[in-house]
Design a protein around this motif. Structure first.
Motif, PDB file in Angstrom:
ATOM      1  N   GLY A 318       0.808  -1.225   0.000  1.00 34.03           N
ATOM      2  CA  GLY A 318       0.000   0.000   0.000  1.00 34.03           C
ATOM      3  C   GLY A 318       0.839   1.271   0.000  1.00 34.03           C
ATOM      4  N   ILE A 319       2.099   1.172  -0.431  1.00 34.20           N
ATOM      5  CA  ILE A 319       2.930   2.383  -0.509  1.00 34.20           C
ATOM      6  C   ILE A 319       2.674   3.019  -1.874  1.00 34.20           C
ATOM      7  CG2 ILE A 319       5.293   3.288  -0.497  1.00 34.20           C
ATOM      8  CD1 ILE A 319       6.006   0.879   1.327  1.00 34.20           C
ATOM      9  N   VAL A 320       2.020   4.167  -1.853  1.00 37.36           N
ATOM     10  CA  VAL A 320       1.611   4.795  -3.118  1.00 37.36           C
ATOM     11  C   VAL A 320       2.467   6.032  -3.356  1.00 37.36           C
ATOM     12  CG1 VAL A 320      -0.309   5.873  -4.346  1.00 37.36           C
ATOM     13  CG2 VAL A 320      -0.747   4.006  -2.729  1.00 37.36           C
ATOM     14  N   TRP A 321       3.092   6.070  -4.498  1.00 40.01           N
ATOM     15  CA  TRP A 321       3.846   7.270  -4.873  1.00 40.01           C
ATOM     16  C   TRP A 321       2.995   8.058  -5.849  1.00 40.01           C
ATOM     17  CZ3 TRP A 321       9.118   4.530  -6.236  1.00 40.01           C
ATOM     18  CH2 TRP A 321       9.784   4.265  -5.049  1.00 40.01           C
ATOM     19  N   GLU A 322       2.540   9.227  -5.398  1.00 40.60           N
ATOM     20  CA  GLU A 322       1.774  10.094  -6.291  1.00 40.60           C
ATOM     21  C   GLU A 322       2.741  10.769  -7.237  1.00 40.60           C
ATOM     22  OE1 GLU A 322      -1.302  10.074  -6.388  1.00 40.60           O
ATOM     23  OE2 GLU A 322      -2.034   9.471  -4.401  1.00 40.60           O
ATOM     24  N   ARG A 323       2.241  11.047  -8.435  1.00 39.84           N
ATOM     25  CA  ARG A 323       3.052  11.825  -9.352  1.00 39.84           C
ATOM     26  C   ARG A 323       3.076  13.266  -8.831  1.00 39.84           C
ATOM     27  NH1 ARG A 323       0.796  12.424 -15.278  1.00 39.84           N
ATOM     28  NH2 ARG A 323      -1.005  12.622 -13.950  1.00 39.84           N
ATOM     29  N   GLY A 324       4.233  13.863  -8.636  1.00 39.88           N
ATOM     30  CA  GLY A 324       4.305  15.223  -8.112  1.00 39.88           C
ATOM     31  C   GLY A 324       3.706  16.204  -9.113  1.00 39.88           C
ATOM     32  N   LEU A 325       2.979  17.218  -8.609  1.00 43.83           N
ATOM     33  CA  LEU A 325       2.405  18.215  -9.515  1.00 43.83           C
ATOM     34  C   LEU A 325       3.461  19.266  -9.816  1.00 43.83           C
ATOM     35  CD1 LEU A 325      -1.027  18.777  -7.747  1.00 43.83           C
ATOM     36  CD2 LEU A 325      -0.512  17.260  -9.650  1.00 43.83           C
ATOM     37  N   THR A 326       3.608  19.600 -11.095  1.00 46.58           N
ATOM     38  CA  THR A 326       4.575  20.652 -11.434  1.00 46.58           C
ATOM     39  C   THR A 326       4.008  21.527 -12.543  1.00 46.58           C
ATOM     40  OG1 THR A 326       5.606  19.376 -13.193  1.00 46.58           O
ATOM     41  CG2 THR A 326       6.650  19.227 -11.029  1.00 46.58           C
ATOM     42  N   LYS A 365     -13.288  24.602 -19.874  1.00 43.20           N
ATOM     43  CA  LYS A 365     -13.551  23.487 -18.969  1.00 43.20           C
ATOM     44  C   LYS A 365     -12.660  22.287 -19.335  1.00 43.20           C
ATOM     45  CE  LYS A 365     -17.452  20.865 -17.263  1.00 43.20           C
ATOM     46  NZ  LYS A 365     -18.688  20.338 -17.737  1.00 43.20           N
ATOM     47  N   SER A 366     -12.582  22.003 -20.627  1.00 47.21           N
ATOM     48  CA  SER A 366     -11.791  20.820 -21.001  1.00 47.21           C
ATOM     49  C   SER A 366     -10.296  21.093 -20.860  1.00 47.21           C
ATOM     50  CB  SER A 366     -12.213  20.301 -22.376  1.00 47.21           C
ATOM     51  OG  SER A 366     -11.323  20.705 -23.353  1.00 47.21           O
ATOM     52  N   GLN A 367      -9.873  22.364 -20.972  1.00 46.12           N
ATOM     53  CA  GLN A 367      -8.454  22.677 -20.714  1.00 46.12           C
ATOM     54  C   GLN A 367      -8.124  22.448 -19.232  1.00 46.12           C
ATOM     55  OE1 GLN A 367      -6.838  26.359 -22.572  1.00 46.12           O
ATOM     56  NE2 GLN A 367      -8.839  26.520 -23.534  1.00 46.12           N
ATOM     57  N   LEU A 368      -9.073  22.843 -18.362  1.00 48.56           N
ATOM     58  CA  LEU A 368      -8.838  22.648 -16.918  1.00 48.56           C
ATOM     59  C   LEU A 368      -8.732  21.158 -16.591  1.00 48.56           C
ATOM     60  CD1 LEU A 368     -11.273  25.338 -15.420  1.00 48.56           C
ATOM     61  CD2 LEU A 368      -8.780  25.397 -15.498  1.00 48.56           C
ATOM     62  N   LYS A 369      -9.608  20.399 -17.242  1.00 47.26           N
ATOM     63  CA  LYS A 369      -9.601  18.944 -17.023  1.00 47.26           C
ATOM     64  C   LYS A 369      -8.274  18.347 -17.478  1.00 47.26           C
ATOM     65  CE  LYS A 369     -14.109  16.814 -17.442  1.00 47.26           C
ATOM     66  NZ  LYS A 369     -15.009  16.425 -18.493  1.00 47.26           N
ATOM     67  N   GLN A 370      -7.838  18.823 -18.644  1.00 50.41           N
ATOM     68  CA  GLN A 370      -6.590  18.294 -19.204  1.00 50.41           C
ATOM     69  C   GLN A 370      -5.395  18.635 -18.296  1.00 50.41           C
ATOM     70  OE1 GLN A 370      -5.307  19.989 -22.872  1.00 50.41           O
ATOM     71  NE2 GLN A 370      -4.188  18.156 -23.482  1.00 50.41           N
ATOM     72  N   ALA A 371      -5.389  19.869 -17.773  1.00 48.68           N
ATOM     73  CA  ALA A 371      -4.298  20.297 -16.890  1.00 48.68           C
ATOM     74  C   ALA A 371      -4.219  19.382 -15.673  1.00 48.68           C
ATOM     75  CB  ALA A 371      -4.533  21.739 -16.446  1.00 48.68           C
ATOM     76  N   ASP A 372      -5.385  19.046 -15.148  1.00 53.06           N
ATOM     77  CA  ASP A 372      -5.450  18.184 -13.969  1.00 53.06           C
ATOM     78  C   ASP A 372      -4.918  16.782 -14.314  1.00 53.06           C
ATOM     79  OD1 ASP A 372      -6.149  17.609 -11.342  1.00 53.06           O
ATOM     80  OD2 ASP A 372      -8.029  16.679 -12.001  1.00 53.06           O
ATOM     81  N   LYS A 373      -5.389  16.263 -15.458  1.00 54.19           N
ATOM     82  CA  LYS A 373      -5.002  14.918 -15.879  1.00 54.19           C
ATOM     83  C   LYS A 373      -3.492  14.809 -16.144  1.00 54.19           C
ATOM     84  CE  LYS A 373      -6.528  11.681 -19.328  1.00 54.19           C
ATOM     85  NZ  LYS A 373      -7.137  11.660 -20.636  1.00 54.19           N
ATOM     86  N   LEU A 374      -2.932  15.874 -16.685  1.00 58.53           N
ATOM     87  CA  LEU A 374      -1.501  15.838 -17.014  1.00 58.53           C
ATOM     88  C   LEU A 374      -0.601  16.107 -15.805  1.00 58.53           C
ATOM     89  CD1 LEU A 374      -1.525  17.734 -20.441  1.00 58.53           C
ATOM     90  CD2 LEU A 374      -1.251  15.276 -20.062  1.00 58.53           C
ATOM     91  N   GLY A 375      -1.210  16.421 -14.664  1.00 52.99           N
ATOM     92  CA  GLY A 375      -0.415  16.601 -13.455  1.00 52.99           C
ATOM     93  C   GLY A 375       0.176  17.991 -13.302  1.00 52.99           C
ATOM     94  N   VAL A 392      -3.418  37.470 -15.114  1.00 51.72           N
ATOM     95  CA  VAL A 392      -3.933  36.114 -15.337  1.00 51.72           C
ATOM     96  C   VAL A 392      -4.616  35.689 -14.047  1.00 51.72           C
ATOM     97  CG1 VAL A 392      -2.096  35.418 -16.943  1.00 51.72           C
ATOM     98  CG2 VAL A 392      -1.853  34.898 -14.514  1.00 51.72           C
ATOM     99  N   SER A 393      -5.584  34.770 -14.154  1.00 54.02           N
ATOM    100  CA  SER A 393      -6.157  34.170 -12.949  1.00 54.02           C
ATOM    101  C   SER A 393      -5.373  32.898 -12.687  1.00 54.02           C
ATOM    102  CB  SER A 393      -7.638  33.830 -13.158  1.00 54.02           C
ATOM    103  OG  SER A 393      -8.336  35.027 -13.403  1.00 54.02           O
ATOM    104  N   LEU A 394      -4.640  32.897 -11.580  1.00 53.31           N
ATOM    105  CA  LEU A 394      -3.741  31.765 -11.306  1.00 53.31           C
ATOM    106  C   LEU A 394      -4.397  30.819 -10.309  1.00 53.31           C
ATOM    107  CD1 LEU A 394      -0.891  30.663 -11.928  1.00 53.31           C
ATOM    108  CD2 LEU A 394      -0.087  31.901  -9.900  1.00 53.31           C
ATOM    109  N   ARG A 395      -4.722  29.618 -10.822  1.00 54.62           N
ATOM    110  CA  ARG A 395      -5.383  28.630  -9.954  1.00 54.62           C
ATOM    111  C   ARG A 395      -4.351  27.587  -9.519  1.00 54.62           C
ATOM    112  NH1 ARG A 395     -11.028  26.058 -11.874  1.00 54.62           N
ATOM    113  NH2 ARG A 395     -11.491  28.280 -11.973  1.00 54.62           N
ATOM    114  N   ASP A 396      -4.268  27.361  -8.213  1.00 53.20           N
ATOM    115  CA  ASP A 396      -3.363  26.330  -7.674  1.00 53.20           C
ATOM    116  C   ASP A 396      -4.181  25.055  -7.488  1.00 53.20           C
ATOM    117  OD1 ASP A 396      -1.781  24.662  -6.181  1.00 53.20           O
ATOM    118  OD2 ASP A 396      -0.929  26.270  -4.940  1.00 53.20           O
ATOM    119  N   LEU A 397      -3.931  24.053  -8.337  1.00 57.04           N
ATOM    120  CA  LEU A 397      -4.751  22.840  -8.301  1.00 57.04           C
ATOM    121  C   LEU A 397      -4.470  21.995  -7.060  1.00 57.04           C
ATOM    122  CD1 LEU A 397      -4.679  21.687 -12.057  1.00 57.04           C
ATOM    123  CD2 LEU A 397      -6.406  23.052 -10.876  1.00 57.04           C
TER     124      LEU A 397
END
Ligand code: HAM
Length: 416
Positions: A318-326, A365-375, A392-397
């Motif tokens: 159960g040791i899960v390594w999340e992909r770091g967000l960058t 909306k789909s750009q936001l989704k893509q940003a999330d999916k790509l990490g 710019v409106s800077l959103r920290d996911l």
């Protein structure tokens, strides 16, 4: 026609590759602390290299070697293990002199024609080390400690370290004869092929996976009783050093290893939770191998760790390594902002910040989704309002917060 990866091979997909990179970099950090330097050798070698060193009766050579004759009629084999090629290279480049200690590491694909199952592949990958040029028992202890520390670094605690000494060749000659004699009642009921195999290499009877044979071998004589006094003392010293280092281990006289080049110390790391293929690393001392390859008689010790099995072990615990967000995804609300998004993404990259923008005309909306999916960690949104105010409106996911930042202050805000 749709192609599939060859049987017994695995693709590492983009969603998982960060785990490989993390494991590999943890390994490098770990061996760096002990002064090991990387060696890279070709994916294929003269087949004789493995035939001479791994042993003609070993499974790796007799059944599993991926060998072929190339267009120049040379007998070639894909790398069947990492140690002999590394020694071949050290000898070939004149790097080995008696009295000099070398510490090398590698990360390599290994090919064995095995029956594929969970954790057993036809192409697997190994990270490994070789400490070349020392017969000191401290060298064995160092190599074992590195294997243990590597797994501890990964956060894995409940693996078992099993160690054994198979002595020098004098000890093994006597022990082989004893094992063969002990096994006569069992061998009498076997096919000629199994008998011939056992006679050629009786030690392999000890780590057989056949449950009947395992039961029979439970009462077999132990190699410990056949060690010359010097070898027995050496093995005791090793156990003392490991205990001094706080390393837990079990002496297991059935660990004999599948390659014939080992002398004295052998060891394996095992973890039950990944199933039948439980060895997550193994190695030992091989004092005769360099001599067998025509080099000087230089004693050495090392190990190999299977990357796929190491990752299975982490998953099983159960040791899960999340992909770091960058990085920053620069999203444009409307086609008229794409040029600015492209310019801002370029500036971010220029400052060393990973950045992408959308040129496919996707909805916000789909750009936001893509940003999330790509990490991506941030999305910088450009719309009419932002454009009018030079922001710019800077959103920290990672925190789901959003703020308005001037385009000129964006770099400063991200780098602070
Ligand atoms: P090995 O025990 O054959 O040793 O392999 C080392 C490790 O590679 C195993 O403990 C296991 O984790 C992984 N492994 C082996 N075969 C497979 C497979 N078919 N599929 C997935 N993983 C596998 C050696 O190769 C020696 N060269 C190690 C060594 C280095 N000894 C001294 N120095």
């Amino acid at each position: 026609m749709r192609f599939q990866a060859p049987r017994g091979t695995e693709d590492v997909l983009p969603v998982d590759s960060h785990k490989w990179r993390r494991l590999e970099s943890e390994f490098v950090r770990c061996v760096d602390l002990f002064g090991y330097q990387e060696i890279r050798t070709p994916t294929f070698e003269d087949a004789q290299l493995f035939l001479r060193t791994a042993g003609e009766t070993s499974d790796v050579v007799s059944k599993q070697m991926y060998d072929f004759f190339d267009k120049g009629d040379r007998h070639i084999a894909l790398k069947a293990e990492g140690t002999a090629p590394a020694m071949r290279a050290m000898i070939e480049h004149g790097l080995l002199q008696a009295g000099t200690v070398h510490r090398i590491f590698y990360n390599t694909p290994v090919f064995r024609y095995e029956r594929p199952q969970k954790g057993r592949l036809r192409e697997h990958h190994q990270v490994g080390i070789e400490l070349i040029g020392s017969s000191a028992v401290e060298a064995d202890a160092e190599v074992i400690a590195i294997a243990v520390q590597f797994y501890e670094r990964l956060g894995l605690a409940d693996f078992e370290l099993r160690i054994n000494s198979i002595g020098r060749s004098e000890c093994r000659d006597k022990y082989r004869a004893a094992i063969l004699e002990f096994c006569q009642p069992w061998l009498a009921n076997q096919e000629a092929e199994a008998r011939a195999k056992a006679e050629a290499n009786p030690l392999r009877l000890l780590d057989s996976k056949d449950p009947e044979l395992q039961k029979f071998m439970a009462h077999a004589p132990s190699i410990q009783d056949y060690l010359e006094p010097e070898c027995a003392q050496r093995f005791e010293s090793l156990q003392r050093l490991l205990s001094d280092d706080g390393i837990q281990f079990q002496v297991d006289s059935r660990i004999v290893r599948g390659l014939d080049y080992y002398t004295e110390t052998v060891f394996e790391l095992q973890i039950e939770s990944i199933g039948a293929q439980s060895a997550i690393g193994g190695g030992g001392r091989y004092d005769g191998l360099i001599g067998q390859l025509g080099g000087p008689p230089i004693p050495s010790v090392g190990f190999g760790i299977g990357i796929e099995r190491a990752l299975l072990a982490l998953e099983s615990k159960g040791i899960v390594w999340e992909r770091g967000l960058t990085g920053v995804f620069v999203a444009s609300a409307g086609e008229s902002h794409v040029a600015s998004a492209r310019r801002i993404a370029g500036q971010l990259r220029g400052a060393g910040i990973p950045a992408l923008y959308d040129f496919e005309g996707r909805s916000l909306k789909s750009q936001l989704k893509q940003a999330d999916k790509l990490g991506f960690r941030y999305v910088a949104i450009l719309g009419d309002e932002e454009s009018a105010t030079g922001t710019v409106s800077l959103r920290d996911l990672s925190t789901s917060t959003q703020s308005s930042v001037g385009v000129d202050e964006l770099l400063g805000a991200l780098l602070s």
